[in-house]
Design a protein around this motif. Sequence first.
Motif, PDB file in Angstrom:
ATOM      1  N   HIS A 169      47.093  16.287  35.310  1.00 53.19           N
ATOM      2  CA  HIS A 169      48.120  16.060  34.282  1.00 53.19           C
ATOM      3  C   HIS A 169      49.541  16.193  34.826  1.00 53.19           C
ATOM      4  CE1 HIS A 169      45.670  15.543  30.713  1.00 53.19           C
ATOM      5  NE2 HIS A 169      44.988  16.633  30.973  1.00 53.19           N
ATOM      6  N   GLY A 170      49.681  16.562  36.095  1.00 53.76           N
ATOM      7  CA  GLY A 170      50.997  16.618  36.711  1.00 53.76           C
ATOM      8  C   GLY A 170      51.728  17.945  36.620  1.00 53.76           C
ATOM      9  N   TYR A 171      51.035  19.024  36.252  1.00 58.36           N
ATOM     10  CA  TYR A 171      51.680  20.337  36.195  1.00 58.36           C
ATOM     11  C   TYR A 171      51.900  20.901  37.590  1.00 58.36           C
ATOM     12  CZ  TYR A 171      50.593  20.450  31.227  1.00 58.36           C
ATOM     13  OH  TYR A 171      50.519  20.157  29.890  1.00 58.36           O
ATOM     14  N   ARG A 172      52.984  21.618  37.752  1.00 58.71           N
ATOM     15  CA  ARG A 172      53.199  22.451  38.940  1.00 58.71           C
ATOM     16  C   ARG A 172      52.348  23.703  38.725  1.00 58.71           C
ATOM     17  NH1 ARG A 172      58.185  26.348  39.820  1.00 58.71           N
ATOM     18  NH2 ARG A 172      57.489  27.319  41.747  1.00 58.71           N
ATOM     19  N   LEU A 173      51.650  24.153  39.770  1.00 57.95           N
ATOM     20  CA  LEU A 173      50.715  25.269  39.622  1.00 57.95           C
ATOM     21  C   LEU A 173      51.079  26.441  40.517  1.00 57.95           C
ATOM     22  CD1 LEU A 173      47.409  23.214  39.575  1.00 57.95           C
ATOM     23  CD2 LEU A 173      48.645  24.165  37.625  1.00 57.95           C
ATOM     24  N   VAL A 174      51.000  27.639  39.942  1.00 56.35           N
ATOM     25  CA  VAL A 174      51.188  28.888  40.656  1.00 56.35           C
ATOM     26  C   VAL A 174      49.966  29.748  40.355  1.00 56.35           C
ATOM     27  CG1 VAL A 174      52.623  30.943  40.936  1.00 56.35           C
ATOM     28  CG2 VAL A 174      53.698  28.709  40.449  1.00 56.35           C
ATOM     29  N   PHE A 175      49.302  30.210  41.397  1.00 59.26           N
ATOM     30  CA  PHE A 175      48.091  31.023  41.266  1.00 59.26           C
ATOM     31  C   PHE A 175      48.419  32.465  41.635  1.00 59.26           C
ATOM     32  CE2 PHE A 175      46.914  26.729  42.434  1.00 59.26           C
ATOM     33  CZ  PHE A 175      45.941  26.409  41.494  1.00 59.26           C
ATOM     34  N   VAL A 176      48.168  33.390  40.731  1.00 59.05           N
ATOM     35  CA  VAL A 176      48.429  34.806  41.014  1.00 59.05           C
ATOM     36  C   VAL A 176      47.117  35.419  41.503  1.00 59.05           C
ATOM     37  CG1 VAL A 176      49.323  36.983  40.143  1.00 59.05           C
ATOM     38  CG2 VAL A 176      50.241  34.816  39.266  1.00 59.05           C
ATOM     39  N   GLU A 177      47.007  35.546  42.811  1.00 58.30           N
ATOM     40  CA  GLU A 177      45.751  35.950  43.445  1.00 58.30           C
ATOM     41  C   GLU A 177      45.226  37.272  42.918  1.00 58.30           C
ATOM     42  OE1 GLU A 177      42.993  37.940  45.895  1.00 58.30           O
ATOM     43  OE2 GLU A 177      45.088  38.601  45.752  1.00 58.30           O
ATOM     44  N   ASP A 178      46.090  38.253  42.710  1.00 61.66           N
ATOM     45  CA  ASP A 178      45.608  39.560  42.274  1.00 61.66           C
ATOM     46  C   ASP A 178      45.439  39.661  40.765  1.00 61.66           C
ATOM     47  OD1 ASP A 178      48.389  39.357  42.401  1.00 61.66           O
ATOM     48  OD2 ASP A 178      48.699  41.359  43.184  1.00 61.66           O
ATOM     49  N   ALA A 179      45.536  38.527  40.063  1.00 57.08           N
ATOM     50  CA  ALA A 179      45.251  38.488  38.628  1.00 57.08           C
ATOM     51  C   ALA A 179      44.019  37.630  38.359  1.00 57.08           C
ATOM     52  CB  ALA A 179      46.449  37.956  37.852  1.00 57.08           C
ATOM     53  N   MET A 180      43.128  37.580  39.360  1.00 55.58           N
ATOM     54  CA  MET A 180      41.874  36.842  39.179  1.00 55.58           C
ATOM     55  C   MET A 180      40.783  37.441  40.057  1.00 55.58           C
ATOM     56  SD  MET A 180      42.891  33.182  40.990  1.00 55.58           S
ATOM     57  CE  MET A 180      44.402  32.915  40.114  1.00 55.58           C
ATOM     58  N   SER A 181      39.559  37.117  39.710  1.00 56.37           N
ATOM     59  CA  SER A 181      38.403  37.561  40.472  1.00 56.37           C
ATOM     60  C   SER A 181      37.251  36.609  40.176  1.00 56.37           C
ATOM     61  CB  SER A 181      38.022  39.004  40.093  1.00 56.37           C
ATOM     62  OG  SER A 181      37.262  39.607  41.118  1.00 56.37           O
ATOM     63  N   ALA A 182      36.194  36.702  40.973  1.00 57.02           N
ATOM     64  CA  ALA A 182      35.029  35.828  40.825  1.00 57.02           C
ATOM     65  C   ALA A 182      33.754  36.668  40.826  1.00 57.02           C
ATOM     66  CB  ALA A 182      35.005  34.800  41.956  1.00 57.02           C
ATOM     67  N   LEU A 183      32.629  36.006  40.779  1.00 59.49           N
ATOM     68  CA  LEU A 183      31.365  36.739  40.814  1.00 59.49           C
ATOM     69  C   LEU A 183      31.132  37.378  42.173  1.00 59.49           C
ATOM     70  CD1 LEU A 183      29.124  34.364  38.685  1.00 59.49           C
ATOM     71  CD2 LEU A 183      30.242  36.494  37.985  1.00 59.49           C
ATOM     72  N   THR A 184      31.750  36.792  43.219  1.00 58.19           N
ATOM     73  CA  THR A 184      31.707  37.405  44.550  1.00 58.19           C
ATOM     74  C   THR A 184      33.072  37.230  45.217  1.00 58.19           C
ATOM     75  OG1 THR A 184      31.053  35.408  45.772  1.00 58.19           O
ATOM     76  CG2 THR A 184      29.258  36.750  44.824  1.00 58.19           C
ATOM     77  N   ALA A 185      33.381  38.115  46.146  1.00 54.51           N
ATOM     78  CA  ALA A 185      34.629  38.015  46.894  1.00 54.51           C
ATOM     79  C   ALA A 185      34.673  36.727  47.704  1.00 54.51           C
ATOM     80  CB  ALA A 185      34.795  39.234  47.803  1.00 54.51           C
ATOM     81  N   GLN A 186      33.526  36.291  48.206  1.00 57.35           N
ATOM     82  CA  GLN A 186      33.473  35.066  49.006  1.00 57.35           C
ATOM     83  C   GLN A 186      33.862  33.847  48.169  1.00 57.35           C
ATOM     84  OE1 GLN A 186      29.619  34.246  50.717  1.00 57.35           O
ATOM     85  NE2 GLN A 186      30.419  32.632  52.033  1.00 57.35           N
ATOM     86  N   GLU A 187      33.370  33.758  46.941  1.00 58.82           N
ATOM     87  CA  GLU A 187      33.734  32.638  46.064  1.00 58.82           C
ATOM     88  C   GLU A 187      35.233  32.670  45.754  1.00 58.82           C
ATOM     89  OE1 GLU A 187      29.959  31.798  43.237  1.00 58.82           O
ATOM     90  OE2 GLU A 187      30.665  33.885  43.265  1.00 58.82           O
ATOM     91  N   HIS A 188      35.743  33.857  45.477  1.00 58.29           N
ATOM     92  CA  HIS A 188      37.171  34.026  45.198  1.00 58.29           C
ATOM     93  C   HIS A 188      38.000  33.537  46.391  1.00 58.29           C
ATOM     94  CE1 HIS A 188      40.855  36.000  43.729  1.00 58.29           C
ATOM     95  NE2 HIS A 188      41.000  36.445  44.964  1.00 58.29           N
TER      96      HIS A 188
END
Length: 170
Positions: A128-147
């Motif tokens: 959709h054309g949005y600029r994206l910023v990912f806050v790494e320490d505000a997310m997690s996954a089922l495993t650290a490897q997937e994250h």
Amino acid sequence: MTTLDPARTALVLIDLMDRIVANPLGPRPGSAVVAASLQLAEAFRVAGAPVVAVRVERPNVAEQPPGSELLTEVEAVADEVVVKRTIGAFHGTGLHELLRQRGVDTLVLGGIATNLGVESTARAADDHGYRLVFVEDAMSALTAQEHRASVELDFPRLGEVVGLAEVKFG
């Protein structure tokens, strides 16, 4: 990181619900993701930028599983709540229209799971054309490897990966 314009930026928090936050996650527990997300939400509120909380509902079931509501503290800081029925937050939810009505062209993303709900939402946002910023320490996954795979391999191709302390409004 470039400073964010609060008039054009929204925080989008993915699936911060009891039944998801309680899962064993990596590289950090759900409680740490929630704490970082609430800190981000407070900064967005102070700056006057919108906070959108997204939660998932299973389609075609009579009743959602226990713990399917947003965490109370997350819902309390959300300006908007979006309910999705797919992995990503854009398909069939009206999220794009909601963001455009507010003049948003930049999304700051956090939530669970990094490689599922967050990444799927990010890919659609990029379409959709949005600029994206990912806050790494505000997310997690089922495993650290997937994250790590999302954060190190995929997200840099879609936007900017930052730490919580780097998120600044201009």
